[in-house]
Design a protein around this motif. Structure first.
Motif, PDB file in Angstrom:
ATOM      1  N   LEU A 198       1.947   3.786  -7.140  1.00  9.05           N
ATOM      2  CA  LEU A 198       2.692   3.824  -5.840  1.00  9.05           C
ATOM      3  C   LEU A 198       3.343   2.901  -5.173  1.00  9.05           C
ATOM      4  N   SER A 199       2.694   1.743  -5.463  1.00 10.09           N
ATOM      5  CA  SER A 199       3.500   0.455  -4.853  1.00 10.09           C
ATOM      6  C   SER A 199       4.499   0.122  -5.731  1.00 10.09           C
ATOM      7  N   LEU A 200       4.555   0.467  -7.042  1.00  9.00           N
ATOM      8  CA  LEU A 200       5.793   0.091  -8.055  1.00  9.00           C
ATOM      9  C   LEU A 200       6.928   0.822  -7.507  1.00  9.00           C
ATOM     10  N   PHE A 201       6.540   1.907  -7.192  1.00 10.35           N
ATOM     11  CA  PHE A 201       7.798   3.199  -6.774  1.00 10.35           C
ATOM     12  C   PHE A 201       8.394   2.758  -5.522  1.00 10.35           C
ATOM     13  N   MET A 202       7.485   2.084  -4.503  1.00 13.83           N
ATOM     14  CA  MET A 202       7.985   1.499  -3.318  1.00 13.83           C
ATOM     15  C   MET A 202       8.727   0.254  -3.588  1.00 13.83           C
ATOM     16  N   VAL A 203       8.299  -0.776  -4.393  1.00 15.19           N
ATOM     17  CA  VAL A 203       9.129  -1.865  -4.643  1.00 15.19           C
ATOM     18  C   VAL A 203      10.458  -1.341  -5.324  1.00 15.19           C
ATOM     19  N   SER A 204      10.464  -0.537  -6.419  1.00 19.42           N
ATOM     20  CA  SER A 204      11.815  -0.247  -7.114  1.00 19.42           C
ATOM     21  C   SER A 204      12.674   0.652  -6.155  1.00 19.42           C
ATOM     22  N   ALA A 205      12.262   1.490  -5.330  1.00 19.01           N
ATOM     23  CA  ALA A 205      13.099   2.198  -4.309  1.00 19.01           C
ATOM     24  C   ALA A 205      13.863   1.265  -3.396  1.00 19.01           C
ATOM     25  N   ASP A 206      13.261   0.304  -2.924  1.00 18.29           N
ATOM     26  CA  ASP A 206      13.681  -0.805  -2.107  1.00 18.29           C
ATOM     27  C   ASP A 206      14.905  -1.465  -2.608  1.00 18.29           C
ATOM     28  N   ASN A 207      14.955  -1.485  -3.949  1.00 18.43           N
ATOM     29  CA  ASN A 207      16.141  -1.895  -4.390  1.00 18.43           C
ATOM     30  C   ASN A 207      17.578  -1.396  -4.267  1.00 18.43           C
ATOM     31  N   SER A 208      17.377  -0.013  -4.121  1.00 19.31           N
ATOM     32  CA  SER A 208      18.469   0.844  -3.934  1.00 19.31           C
ATOM     33  C   SER A 208      18.586   1.683  -2.663  1.00 19.31           C
ATOM     34  N   ILE A 209      17.447   1.886  -1.902  1.00 21.72           N
ATOM     35  CA  ILE A 209      17.466   2.963  -0.571  1.00 21.72           C
ATOM     36  C   ILE A 209      18.382   2.248   0.385  1.00 21.72           C
ATOM     37  N   PHE A 222      13.026 -11.769  -4.759  1.00 25.42           N
ATOM     38  CA  PHE A 222      12.120 -11.330  -5.682  1.00 25.42           C
ATOM     39  C   PHE A 222      12.107 -12.030  -7.076  1.00 25.42           C
ATOM     40  N   ALA A 223      13.408 -11.961  -7.508  1.00 26.13           N
ATOM     41  CA  ALA A 223      13.570 -12.911  -8.761  1.00 26.13           C
ATOM     42  C   ALA A 223      13.174 -14.181  -8.979  1.00 26.13           C
ATOM     43  N   GLY A 249      -6.479 -13.916  -8.929  1.00 26.93           N
ATOM     44  CA  GLY A 249      -7.043 -12.848  -9.525  1.00 26.93           C
ATOM     45  C   GLY A 249      -6.284 -11.827  -9.097  1.00 26.93           C
ATOM     46  N   ALA A 250      -6.270 -10.622  -9.888  1.00 27.39           N
ATOM     47  CA  ALA A 250      -5.172  -9.724  -9.704  1.00 27.39           C
ATOM     48  C   ALA A 250      -5.460  -8.817  -8.463  1.00 27.39           C
ATOM     49  N   ARG A 251      -6.745  -8.631  -8.039  1.00 28.09           N
ATOM     50  CA  ARG A 251      -7.342  -7.862  -6.855  1.00 28.09           C
ATOM     51  C   ARG A 251      -6.705  -8.474  -5.560  1.00 28.09           C
ATOM     52  N   ARG A 252      -7.238  -9.622  -5.460  1.00 31.74           N
ATOM     53  CA  ARG A 252      -6.686 -10.377  -4.163  1.00 31.74           C
ATOM     54  C   ARG A 252      -5.131 -10.438  -3.951  1.00 31.74           C
ATOM     55  N   SER A 253      -4.376 -10.985  -5.135  1.00 32.97           N
ATOM     56  CA  SER A 253      -3.076 -11.320  -5.116  1.00 32.97           C
ATOM     57  C   SER A 253      -2.253  -9.870  -4.786  1.00 32.97           C
ATOM     58  N   TYR A 254      -2.858  -8.855  -5.393  1.00 31.24           N
ATOM     59  CA  TYR A 254      -2.341  -7.476  -5.132  1.00 31.24           C
ATOM     60  C   TYR A 254      -2.504  -7.008  -3.473  1.00 31.24           C
ATOM     61  N   ALA A 255      -3.595  -7.350  -3.056  1.00 32.36           N
ATOM     62  CA  ALA A 255      -3.739  -7.178  -1.550  1.00 32.36           C
ATOM     63  C   ALA A 255      -2.799  -7.879  -0.771  1.00 32.36           C
ATOM     64  N   VAL A 256      -2.621  -9.150  -1.231  1.00 32.30           N
ATOM     65  CA  VAL A 256      -1.666 -10.180  -0.485  1.00 32.30           C
ATOM     66  C   VAL A 256      -0.285  -9.650  -0.604  1.00 32.30           C
ATOM     67  N   GLY A 257       0.333  -9.166  -1.518  1.00 24.59           N
ATOM     68  CA  GLY A 257       1.720  -8.797  -1.861  1.00 24.59           C
ATOM     69  C   GLY A 257       1.752  -7.552  -1.142  1.00 24.59           C
ATOM     70  N   LEU A 258       0.908  -6.518  -1.140  1.00 23.69           N
ATOM     71  CA  LEU A 258       0.765  -5.320  -0.294  1.00 23.69           C
ATOM     72  C   LEU A 258       0.995  -5.666   1.071  1.00 23.69           C
ATOM     73  N   VAL A 274       9.273 -11.561  -1.400  1.00 26.56           N
ATOM     74  CA  VAL A 274       7.902 -12.213  -1.710  1.00 26.56           C
ATOM     75  C   VAL A 274       6.969 -11.385  -2.080  1.00 26.56           C
ATOM     76  N   GLY A 275       6.591 -10.141  -1.087  1.00 23.29           N
ATOM     77  CA  GLY A 275       5.736  -9.319  -1.473  1.00 23.29           C
ATOM     78  C   GLY A 275       5.693  -8.813  -2.924  1.00 23.29           C
ATOM     79  N   ALA A 276       6.829  -8.348  -3.048  1.00 18.79           N
ATOM     80  CA  ALA A 276       7.044  -7.680  -4.247  1.00 18.79           C
ATOM     81  C   ALA A 276       7.008  -8.556  -5.457  1.00 18.79           C
TER      82      ALA A 276
END
Length: 500
Positions: free
Chosen positions: A14-25, A55-56, A70-79, A107-109
């Motif tokens: 769901l978050s990946l879709f959001m990040v990808s859509a923001d490239n074009s929306i 992003f790049a 750690g993946a969980r904490r960094s994922y929450a930070v990015g979101l 940065v979040g993405a």
């Protein structure tokens, strides 16, 4: 796969879709943003490019932080960062605020994407990971393809900020899933901290080089400045490479690139994203300038791409089991090249059915090859390198995607100008740009439609030919690099320096 694991995958995608859509929306909202903020097209373009640029350039540095946090904490930070920046963008009172919000989303993405790889590595078995990663291209492609459609629908009823505000509930849902579904795990020890010099060199080099690619077709900047940006970026990246080979605290183990499987998979992903992003950009020019469609219809015209991605992604695991990863990746790149060739043929007489066939082929090609390529990359990384290693791949995707838009867009404009310049007696400014030519049609310039569509078709033909050549070259490279029975590379690649 348990219900909890399924929830983790759904939350991540769901978050990946959001990040990808923001490239074009945002592309559908350019006129509305200009009118609402009193901004010129260059200012809005900067807001568009700020997301991809940040992003790049932040990906590998963020990926290194992911490995340490750690993946969980960094994922929450990015979101959290992405959602907060989206809220700022929805109510931005000025162009500067909009640019800053888009940079914040970048940065979040940059934290979200490598964190997803880390979550999958921790939560899924090898077999589950292969099946889940096969869906990655469908999620990314659906975001890129559906973004303009969603944006067009929102803009028919709401203000321009609604295209960013929609990220807020999505981010909240993903954060709730993070808190309730993802287990707390201690990060894998990574030893000494990477040298900050390497991080700064890489961040500066990627930022400058990506800027040169993004603004390659921007006539507002002098040509020497654009060349200088590219040269400065490359020199800085060379300096980063030299530093990483000498330091005992590298940001990323460059020894992975000595592995043919890792390098071949990265090349495949880079070639695919070059052709895909360039094709999505050119398809919008085809439908809006060539066929005169509205932004909403133009977005809907990309649906064959999304259909191809979905169909191929769902069947990818079975195809790989039958023909192997190398063949699947090569066939996917071949389909991408065929799709670009079909789009080029469609440009000859500006007929949509052939364009739809080309988009379908591009979607099938990407859906077939990205999954196995991602699996080869991720499976070969040491656990302590999962974040930064996946970020290397994502960085190449973003840079090559931006390169596809810049290079194919530049070729399109040059082809248009060359064709229009050869027509005698046209109004002044007709060959300045496609936008200027379209404005002449709006003003009712005599006979404008015929020469304009002819110029657009000529430019699109050449540009999509370039896309077909790049995808074909990537396919040949993959055939040369990937072993006959491509497997994940050794998790301890030979390198003079490793993260000690």
């Amino acid at each position: 796969m348990t219900s909890r694991t399924f929830g983790v995958v759904a939350t991540a995608y769901l978050s990946l879709f959001m990040v990808s859509a923001d490239n074009s929306i945002i592309n559908t909202a350019v006129p509305r943003i200009s009118a609402s903020l009193g901004a010129g097209t260059p200012d809005v373009q900067l807001a568009i490019d700020a997301y991809m640029l940040v992003f790049a350039s932040s990906l590998i540095v963020a990926g290194s932080a992911v490995d340490r946090m750690g993946a969980r904490r960094s994922y929450a930070v990015g979101l959290t960062v992405f959602t907060a920046a989206s809220l700022l963008g929805a109510f931005a009172p000025s162009v500067l605020a909009l640019v800053l919000s888009r940079a914040g989303m970048g940065v979040g993405a940059a934290f979200i994407v490598p964190s997803i790889f880390g979550l999958f590595a921790a939560e899924l078995t090898d077999g589950e990971r292969r099946r889940v990663l096969a869906l990655w291209p469908a999620v990314v492609g659906l975001g890129v393809a559906i973004g303009p459609v969603l944006g067009g629908l929102l803009l028919t009823r709401f203000w321009y900020g609604s295209i960013f505000l929609i990220n807020v509930p999505v981010g909240a849902i993903a954060l709730a899933g993070t808190a309730t579904l993802i287990r707390r795990r201690e990060p894998v020890p990574t030893g000494r901290r990477p040298s900050p010099v390497g991080a700064l060199l890489l961040l500066a080099g990627v930022a400058v080089f990506a800027s040169a690619i993004i603004f390659a077709a921007d006539d507002r900047l002098p040509g020497l400045l654009r060349l200088g940006l590219g040269a400065a970026g490359l020199l800085t990246l060379v300096g980063y490479t030299v530093h990483e080979r000498r330091t005992d605290r590298p940001l990323f183990d460059l020894g992975y690139f000595r592995e043919r499987t890792f390098t071949g998979a990265v090349v495949a992903m880079s070639g695919l994203f070059f052709a895909l992003f360039g094709t999505v950009f050119l398809a919008g020019q085809f439908t809006q300038y060539g066929l005169g469609w509205s932004p909403l219809l133009a977005g809907a015209g990309l649906l064959p791409l999304a259909i191809g991605l979905t169909v191929a992604s769902l069947s990818c695991v079975a195809v790989v089991a039958r023909v192997g990863a190398k063949a699947a990746v090569a066939i996917g790149l071949g389909l991408g090249a065929l799709g670009c060739a079909c789009c080029a043929l469609a440009a000859l007489d500006l007929r949509y059915p052939l364009l739809a066939a080309g988009l379908l082929c591009c979607g099938l090609g990407m859906g077939l090859s990205v999954g196995p390529a991602l699996t080869l990359i991720v499976s070969g990384l040491r656990p302590s390198d999962a974040g930064v290693g996946s970020s290397v791949n994502a960085m190449f995707q973003q840079i090559c995607g931006a390169g596809g838009v810049a290079v194919m867009g530049l070729v399109f404009t040059a082809g248009y100008r060359a064709r229009v310049d050869s027509v005698p007696g046209l109004p002044g400014g007709a060959a300045a740009s496609v936008t200027e030519g379209h404005a002449l049609i709006a003003r009712g310039a005599g006979g404008a439609t015929a020469w304009f569509t002819d110029g657009v078709g000529s430019g699109l033909l050449i540009a999509w030919t370039v896309g077909a050549v790049v995808a074909s070259a990537a396919a040949i490279t993959v055939l040369a690099l990937l072993p006959a029975t491509a497997k994940a590379p050794s998790p301890t690649p030979s390198s003079r320096k490793v993260n000690a």
